[in-house]
Scaffold this motif. Structure first.
Motif, PDB file in Angstrom:
ATOM      1  N   GLN A  15       2.883  -0.443  -3.708  1.00  0.00           N
ATOM      2  CA  GLN A  15       3.579  -0.027  -2.501  1.00  0.00           C
ATOM      3  C   GLN A  15       5.000   0.315  -2.919  1.00  0.00           C
ATOM      4  N   GLU A  88       1.910  12.852  -2.867  1.00  0.00           N
ATOM      5  CA  GLU A  88       1.102  12.947  -1.651  1.00  0.00           C
ATOM      6  C   GLU A  88      -0.385  12.723  -1.916  1.00  0.00           C
ATOM      7  N   SER A  89      -0.835  13.006  -3.128  1.00  0.00           N
ATOM      8  CA  SER A  89      -2.251  12.741  -3.433  1.00  0.00           C
ATOM      9  C   SER A  89      -2.480  11.307  -3.867  1.00  0.00           C
ATOM     10  N   TYR A  91      -0.336   8.502  -2.687  1.00  0.00           N
ATOM     11  CA  TYR A  91       0.191   7.520  -1.744  1.00  0.00           C
ATOM     12  C   TYR A  91      -0.128   7.913  -0.317  1.00  0.00           C
ATOM     13  N   THR A  92      -0.369   6.927   0.526  1.00  0.00           N
ATOM     14  CA  THR A  92      -0.579   7.111   1.950  1.00  0.00           C
ATOM     15  C   THR A  92       0.487   6.315   2.690  1.00  0.00           C
ATOM     16  N   ARG A  93       1.113   6.926   3.654  1.00  0.00           N
ATOM     17  CA  ARG A  93       2.157   6.222   4.413  1.00  0.00           C
ATOM     18  C   ARG A  93       1.571   5.062   5.199  1.00  0.00           C
ATOM     19  N   LEU A  94       2.253   3.907   5.144  1.00  0.00           N
ATOM     20  CA  LEU A  94       1.790   2.721   5.867  1.00  0.00           C
ATOM     21  C   LEU A  94       2.389   2.683   7.264  1.00  0.00           C
TER      22      LEU A  94
END
Length: 94
Positions: A15, A88-89, A91-94
Motif C-alpha cells: 500500500q 495504474e495497472s 495499484y487500485t485506489r482504496l
C-alpha cells in the motif's frame, strides 16, 4: 556459460500513498546556489492537495518525473515516481 531460466516473477501487494502529477516546474532556478539545481514543484492533478516541493538532485534527477505520472510515498517514507501505465495497472485506489 549461458543462463536460460526466466527470472523470478513478483506481484506487488504494497500500500502506498500517491498523487497523479498535473504540472512540474522549477522554483527560483536563478536564485539556487550553483550546482544545487534548486527546488521543483509537483502540482497534483486532484484538487485539495498542496503542491509538493522536491529537490533537484534527490528527486528530479534521480526519478525523472513526468506530467501524468505519479508521485509515490512508501510506508517507510521513501519518495519515488512511477509512470502512469505501470502504476495504474499495478495499484487500485482504496
Amino acid at each position: 556459460m549461458s543462463a536460460s531460466a526466466e527470472m523470478p516473477k513478483y506481484q506487488c501487494h504494497k500500500q502506498v500513498w500517491a498523487l497523479k502529477i498535473k504540472d512540474i516546474h522549477q522554483v527560483d532556478a536563478d536564485k539556487a546556489p550553483q550546482n544545487d539545481g534548486g527546488d521543483w514543484v509537483l502540482v497534483p492533478e486532484e484538487d485539495g492537495f498542496a503542491p509538493i516541493i522536491v529537490g533537484h538532485y534527490e528527486y528530479v534527477v534521480r526519478h525523472k518525473p513526468e506530467v501524468g505520472g505519479y508521485y509515490v510515498v512508501y510506508e517507510d517514507g521513501y519518495k519515488s515516481y512511477s509512470p502512469a501505465d505501470p502504476f495504474e495497472s499495478g495499484y487500485t485506489r482504496l
